[in-house]
Design a protein around this motif. Structure first.
Motif, PDB file in Angstrom:
ATOM      1  N   HIS A 170     -12.385  -4.666 -74.358  1.00 27.77           N
ATOM      2  CA  HIS A 170     -11.260  -5.203 -73.624  1.00 27.77           C
ATOM      3  C   HIS A 170     -11.151  -4.409 -72.325  1.00 27.77           C
ATOM      4  CE1 HIS A 170      -9.833  -7.110 -77.441  1.00 27.77           C
ATOM      5  NE2 HIS A 170     -10.457  -6.066 -77.948  1.00 27.77           N
ATOM      6  N   MET A 171     -11.281  -5.099 -71.213  1.00 27.63           N
ATOM      7  CA  MET A 171     -11.262  -4.439 -69.914  1.00 27.63           C
ATOM      8  C   MET A 171     -10.045  -4.899 -69.128  1.00 27.63           C
ATOM      9  SD  MET A 171     -15.309  -4.609 -68.920  1.00 27.63           S
ATOM     10  CE  MET A 171     -15.360  -6.406 -68.838  1.00 27.63           C
ATOM     11  N   ASN A 172      -9.220  -3.958 -68.749  1.00 25.07           N
ATOM     12  CA  ASN A 172      -7.994  -4.256 -68.000  1.00 25.07           C
ATOM     13  C   ASN A 172      -8.074  -3.661 -66.595  1.00 25.07           C
ATOM     14  OD1 ASN A 172      -6.690  -5.472 -70.328  1.00 25.07           O
ATOM     15  ND2 ASN A 172      -6.398  -3.396 -71.109  1.00 25.07           N
ATOM     16  N   SER A 173      -7.222  -4.192 -65.708  1.00 28.89           N
ATOM     17  CA  SER A 173      -7.137  -3.681 -64.332  1.00 28.89           C
ATOM     18  C   SER A 173      -8.518  -3.510 -63.717  1.00 28.89           C
ATOM     19  CB  SER A 173      -6.386  -2.341 -64.324  1.00 28.89           C
ATOM     20  OG  SER A 173      -5.093  -2.493 -64.878  1.00 28.89           O
ATOM     21  N   LEU A 174      -9.306  -4.552 -63.794  1.00 28.76           N
ATOM     22  CA  LEU A 174     -10.689  -4.470 -63.329  1.00 28.76           C
ATOM     23  C   LEU A 174     -10.771  -4.210 -61.832  1.00 28.76           C
ATOM     24  CD1 LEU A 174     -12.199  -7.247 -65.549  1.00 28.76           C
ATOM     25  CD2 LEU A 174     -13.011  -4.885 -65.427  1.00 28.76           C
ATOM     26  N   LYS A 175     -11.773  -3.438 -61.451  1.00 25.64           N
ATOM     27  CA  LYS A 175     -12.001  -3.055 -60.060  1.00 25.64           C
ATOM     28  C   LYS A 175     -13.370  -3.560 -59.622  1.00 25.64           C
ATOM     29  CE  LYS A 175      -9.618   1.312 -61.033  1.00 25.64           C
ATOM     30  NZ  LYS A 175      -9.758   2.791 -61.037  1.00 25.64           N
ATOM     31  N   PRO A 176     -13.564  -3.740 -58.332  1.00 21.47           N
ATOM     32  CA  PRO A 176     -14.894  -4.174 -57.861  1.00 21.47           C
ATOM     33  C   PRO A 176     -16.011  -3.248 -58.333  1.00 21.47           C
ATOM     34  CG  PRO A 176     -13.288  -4.422 -56.108  1.00 21.47           C
ATOM     35  CD  PRO A 176     -12.575  -3.712 -57.236  1.00 21.47           C
ATOM     36  N   GLU A 177     -15.712  -1.961 -58.478  1.00 22.92           N
ATOM     37  CA  GLU A 177     -16.740  -1.024 -58.941  1.00 22.92           C
ATOM     38  C   GLU A 177     -17.085  -1.173 -60.415  1.00 22.92           C
ATOM     39  OE1 GLU A 177     -13.959  -0.326 -57.203  1.00 22.92           O
ATOM     40  OE2 GLU A 177     -13.055   1.580 -57.858  1.00 22.92           O
ATOM     41  N   ASP A 178     -16.358  -2.016 -61.123  1.00 21.75           N
ATOM     42  CA  ASP A 178     -16.710  -2.329 -62.515  1.00 21.75           C
ATOM     43  C   ASP A 178     -17.797  -3.401 -62.581  1.00 21.75           C
ATOM     44  OD1 ASP A 178     -13.236  -2.035 -63.307  1.00 21.75           O
ATOM     45  OD2 ASP A 178     -14.824  -0.574 -63.738  1.00 21.75           O
ATOM     46  N   THR A 179     -18.153  -3.965 -61.435  1.00 22.62           N
ATOM     47  CA  THR A 179     -19.204  -4.971 -61.390  1.00 22.62           C
ATOM     48  C   THR A 179     -20.516  -4.384 -61.893  1.00 22.62           C
ATOM     49  OG1 THR A 179     -18.196  -6.188 -59.562  1.00 22.62           O
ATOM     50  CG2 THR A 179     -20.577  -6.447 -59.875  1.00 22.62           C
ATOM     51  N   ALA A 180     -21.084  -5.019 -62.907  1.00 23.03           N
ATOM     52  CA  ALA A 180     -22.305  -4.502 -63.528  1.00 23.03           C
ATOM     53  C   ALA A 180     -22.781  -5.484 -64.589  1.00 23.03           C
ATOM     54  CB  ALA A 180     -22.041  -3.146 -64.173  1.00 23.03           C
ATOM     55  N   VAL A 181     -23.983  -5.254 -65.063  1.00 27.67           N
ATOM     56  CA  VAL A 181     -24.435  -5.920 -66.276  1.00 27.67           C
ATOM     57  C   VAL A 181     -24.004  -5.028 -67.439  1.00 27.67           C
ATOM     58  CG1 VAL A 181     -26.387  -6.780 -67.599  1.00 27.67           C
ATOM     59  CG2 VAL A 181     -26.379  -6.991 -65.095  1.00 27.67           C
ATOM     60  N   TYR A 182     -23.319  -5.608 -68.386  1.00 22.90           N
ATOM     61  CA  TYR A 182     -22.833  -4.873 -69.542  1.00 22.90           C
ATOM     62  C   TYR A 182     -23.741  -5.182 -70.735  1.00 22.90           C
ATOM     63  CZ  TYR A 182     -18.669  -3.465 -67.031  1.00 22.90           C
ATOM     64  OH  TYR A 182     -17.816  -2.878 -66.130  1.00 22.90           O
ATOM     65  N   TYR A 183     -24.244  -4.103 -71.332  1.00 21.56           N
ATOM     66  CA  TYR A 183     -25.179  -4.224 -72.444  1.00 21.56           C
ATOM     67  C   TYR A 183     -24.535  -3.703 -73.730  1.00 21.56           C
ATOM     68  CZ  TYR A 183     -28.785  -4.698 -68.850  1.00 21.56           C
ATOM     69  OH  TYR A 183     -29.545  -5.109 -67.780  1.00 21.56           O
ATOM     70  N   CYS A 184     -24.898  -4.335 -74.802  1.00 21.50           N
ATOM     71  CA  CYS A 184     -24.491  -3.914 -76.138  1.00 21.50           C
ATOM     72  C   CYS A 184     -25.660  -3.164 -76.788  1.00 21.50           C
ATOM     73  CB  CYS A 184     -24.137  -5.167 -76.945  1.00 21.50           C
ATOM     74  SG  CYS A 184     -23.829  -4.925 -78.678  1.00 21.50           S
ATOM     75  N   LYS A 185     -25.336  -2.145 -77.549  1.00 14.61           N
ATOM     76  CA  LYS A 185     -26.362  -1.361 -78.231  1.00 14.61           C
ATOM     77  C   LYS A 185     -25.888  -1.033 -79.630  1.00 14.61           C
ATOM     78  CE  LYS A 185     -28.970   2.973 -77.733  1.00 14.61           C
ATOM     79  NZ  LYS A 185     -29.161   4.167 -76.871  1.00 14.61           N
TER      80      LYS A 185
END
Length: 115
Positions: A81-96
């Motif tokens: 759950h990601m709140n108050s997202l910022k432009p610097e949160d831009t990324a590919v998110y991977y699960c491991k």
């Protein structure tokens, strides 16, 4: 063999929230650790947060307070759950997933934070 499928990424405006999901299938052990990593353009992949089957969690410093990790063991699914997202949160998110000395990666889901 384990398969991981991430979902929930997309384009979101700054300040908004987003929930990512990672569904695991295959041979899943009773105890395992699942985690979210992210890789921004031109940067190294970094750990965002992790959670084990007992509910123990770990957060990277930059996400502490804004991101929350959870899981549903019955569904072998993990959430971010990601709140108050910022432009610097831009990324590919991977699960491991780590279990039995092995690790498995998902294909990743792109999150773009932009107005």
């Amino acid at each position: 063999q384990v398969q991981l499928v991430e979902s929930g990424g997309g384009l979101v405006q700054p300040g908004r929230s987003l929930r990512l999901s990672c569904a695991a299938s295959g041979s899943i052990f009773n105890f395992n650790i699942m985690g979210w990593y992210r890789q921004a353009p031109g940067k190294e992949r970094e750990l965002v947060a992790s959670i084990n089957t007992l509910g123990g969690t770990y957060y990277g410093e930059s996400e502490r307070g804004r991101f929350s990790i959870s899981r549903d063991n019955a569904k072998n699914t993990m959430y971010l759950h990601m709140n108050s997202l910022k432009p610097e949160d831009t990324a590919v998110y991977y699960c491991k997933l780590w279990q039995g000395g092995f690790e498995t990666w998902g294909q990743g889901t792109l999150v773009t934070v932009s107005s």
